[in-house]
Motif scaffolding. Sequence first.
Motif, PDB file in Angstrom:
ATOM      1  N   VAL A  45      79.266  48.028  57.328  1.00 22.34           N
ATOM      2  CA  VAL A  45      78.251  47.376  56.639  1.00 22.34           C
ATOM      3  C   VAL A  45      77.273  47.154  57.588  1.00 22.34           C
ATOM      4  CG1 VAL A  45      77.603  45.281  55.305  1.00 22.34           C
ATOM      5  CG2 VAL A  45      79.605  46.535  54.661  1.00 22.34           C
ATOM      6  N   VAL A  46      75.769  47.598  57.196  1.00 21.43           N
ATOM      7  CA  VAL A  46      74.878  47.058  58.113  1.00 21.43           C
ATOM      8  C   VAL A  46      73.695  46.100  57.496  1.00 21.43           C
ATOM      9  CG1 VAL A  46      72.767  47.929  59.537  1.00 21.43           C
ATOM     10  CG2 VAL A  46      75.151  49.297  59.151  1.00 21.43           C
ATOM     11  N   ILE A  47      73.546  45.100  57.980  1.00 21.25           N
ATOM     12  CA  ILE A  47      72.490  44.173  57.239  1.00 21.25           C
ATOM     13  C   ILE A  47      71.323  44.017  58.444  1.00 21.25           C
ATOM     14  CG2 ILE A  47      71.961  41.978  56.165  1.00 21.25           C
ATOM     15  CD1 ILE A  47      74.809  41.803  55.363  1.00 21.25           C
ATOM     16  N   ASP A  48      70.052  44.412  58.074  1.00 24.46           N
ATOM     17  CA  ASP A  48      68.944  44.432  58.977  1.00 24.46           C
ATOM     18  C   ASP A  48      67.910  43.644  58.286  1.00 24.46           C
ATOM     19  OD1 ASP A  48      67.311  44.897  61.010  1.00 24.46           O
ATOM     20  OD2 ASP A  48      67.300  47.053  60.685  1.00 24.46           O
ATOM     21  N   GLY A  49      66.571  43.326  59.113  1.00 17.41           N
ATOM     22  CA  GLY A  49      65.541  42.791  58.388  1.00 17.41           C
ATOM     23  C   GLY A  49      65.583  41.302  58.347  1.00 17.41           C
ATOM     24  N   VAL A  50      64.784  40.743  57.699  1.00 24.81           N
ATOM     25  CA  VAL A  50      64.897  39.269  57.286  1.00 24.81           C
ATOM     26  C   VAL A  50      65.408  38.931  56.123  1.00 24.81           C
ATOM     27  CG1 VAL A  50      63.806  37.070  57.202  1.00 24.81           C
ATOM     28  CG2 VAL A  50      63.058  38.944  58.822  1.00 24.81           C
ATOM     29  N   ASN A  51      66.846  38.738  55.989  1.00 19.88           N
ATOM     30  CA  ASN A  51      67.655  38.640  54.763  1.00 19.88           C
ATOM     31  C   ASN A  51      68.587  37.237  54.850  1.00 19.88           C
ATOM     32  OD1 ASN A  51      67.249  40.915  52.981  1.00 19.88           O
ATOM     33  ND2 ASN A  51      67.542  41.917  54.947  1.00 19.88           N
ATOM     34  N   THR A  52      68.664  36.808  53.857  1.00 24.96           N
ATOM     35  CA  THR A  52      69.420  35.460  53.430  1.00 24.96           C
ATOM     36  C   THR A  52      70.428  36.058  52.364  1.00 24.96           C
ATOM     37  OG1 THR A  52      67.945  34.114  53.997  1.00 24.96           O
ATOM     38  CG2 THR A  52      69.817  33.295  52.900  1.00 24.96           C
ATOM     39  N   ILE A  53      71.743  36.238  52.707  1.00 22.62           N
ATOM     40  CA  ILE A  53      72.625  36.712  51.971  1.00 22.62           C
ATOM     41  C   ILE A  53      73.395  35.161  51.500  1.00 22.62           C
ATOM     42  CG2 ILE A  53      74.972  37.749  51.449  1.00 22.62           C
ATOM     43  CD1 ILE A  53      72.541  39.598  52.633  1.00 22.62           C
ATOM     44  N   GLY A  54      73.340  35.028  50.053  1.00 21.73           N
ATOM     45  CA  GLY A  54      73.782  33.912  49.637  1.00 21.73           C
ATOM     46  C   GLY A  54      75.365  33.749  49.697  1.00 21.73           C
ATOM     47  N   LYS A  55      75.957  32.595  49.023  1.00 24.89           N
ATOM     48  CA  LYS A  55      77.350  32.543  48.969  1.00 24.89           C
ATOM     49  C   LYS A  55      78.040  33.148  47.786  1.00 24.89           C
ATOM     50  CE  LYS A  55      77.072  28.025  46.741  1.00 24.89           C
ATOM     51  NZ  LYS A  55      77.396  26.898  46.573  1.00 24.89           N
ATOM     52  N   ASN A  56      79.371  33.558  48.478  1.00 26.22           N
ATOM     53  CA  ASN A  56      80.203  34.064  47.388  1.00 26.22           C
ATOM     54  C   ASN A  56      79.995  35.696  47.335  1.00 26.22           C
ATOM     55  OD1 ASN A  56      81.923  31.622  47.493  1.00 26.22           O
ATOM     56  ND2 ASN A  56      80.494  30.784  45.773  1.00 26.22           N
ATOM     57  N   ASN A  57      79.619  36.242  47.995  1.00 24.86           N
ATOM     58  CA  ASN A  57      79.345  37.745  47.672  1.00 24.86           C
ATOM     59  C   ASN A  57      80.362  38.467  48.393  1.00 24.86           C
ATOM     60  OD1 ASN A  57      76.423  37.805  46.704  1.00 24.86           O
ATOM     61  ND2 ASN A  57      76.016  36.434  48.492  1.00 24.86           N
ATOM     62  N   ASP A  58      80.746  39.778  47.764  1.00 22.20           N
ATOM     63  CA  ASP A  58      81.465  40.714  48.404  1.00 22.20           C
ATOM     64  C   ASP A  58      80.764  42.095  48.429  1.00 22.20           C
ATOM     65  OD1 ASP A  58      83.704  42.286  48.860  1.00 22.20           O
ATOM     66  OD2 ASP A  58      84.790  42.020  47.105  1.00 22.20           O
ATOM     67  N   ILE A  59      80.389  42.184  49.591  1.00 23.43           N
ATOM     68  CA  ILE A  59      79.762  43.492  49.908  1.00 23.43           C
ATOM     69  C   ILE A  59      80.738  44.667  50.564  1.00 23.43           C
ATOM     70  CG2 ILE A  59      77.906  44.600  51.532  1.00 23.43           C
ATOM     71  CD1 ILE A  59      76.850  41.528  51.855  1.00 23.43           C
TER      72      ILE A  59
END
Length: 84
Positions: A45-59
Motif C-alpha cells: 500500500v502506498v499513501i502519499d500527499g497530504v492525507n488523513t485516513i480516518g479510523k476503522n479502515n481496511d485498505i
Amino acid sequence: MSKNINSTAIIEDGAYINPSVKIGTYSIIKKSVSNGENTIMGSHVVIDGVNTIGKNNDIVSHNSIGQATENKKDNKEEQKQRIW
C-alpha cells in the motif's frame, strides 16, 4: 517500530501512525500522512500527499492513495467518459 508495522514497511519521518494501525509488507507511508486508529493496511500500500485516513479502515493490498494519476491525457472530457 511498532509490532503492528511490518519490518519491510517504509514510514517517512513526519507521518503520524496511531499505535493501533497495522501496516503490511512493503507498504510506504509518506511524511504528510496521518492514520486514524484501528486502520489495517495490506501489503504494498502506498499513501502519499497530504492525507488523513480516518479510523476503522481496511485498505487492501496493492492500493495507492494520494499519488498523481498515471493518465496524463489532455482531453479531460474523454477521461471522464472512459470506463476502466
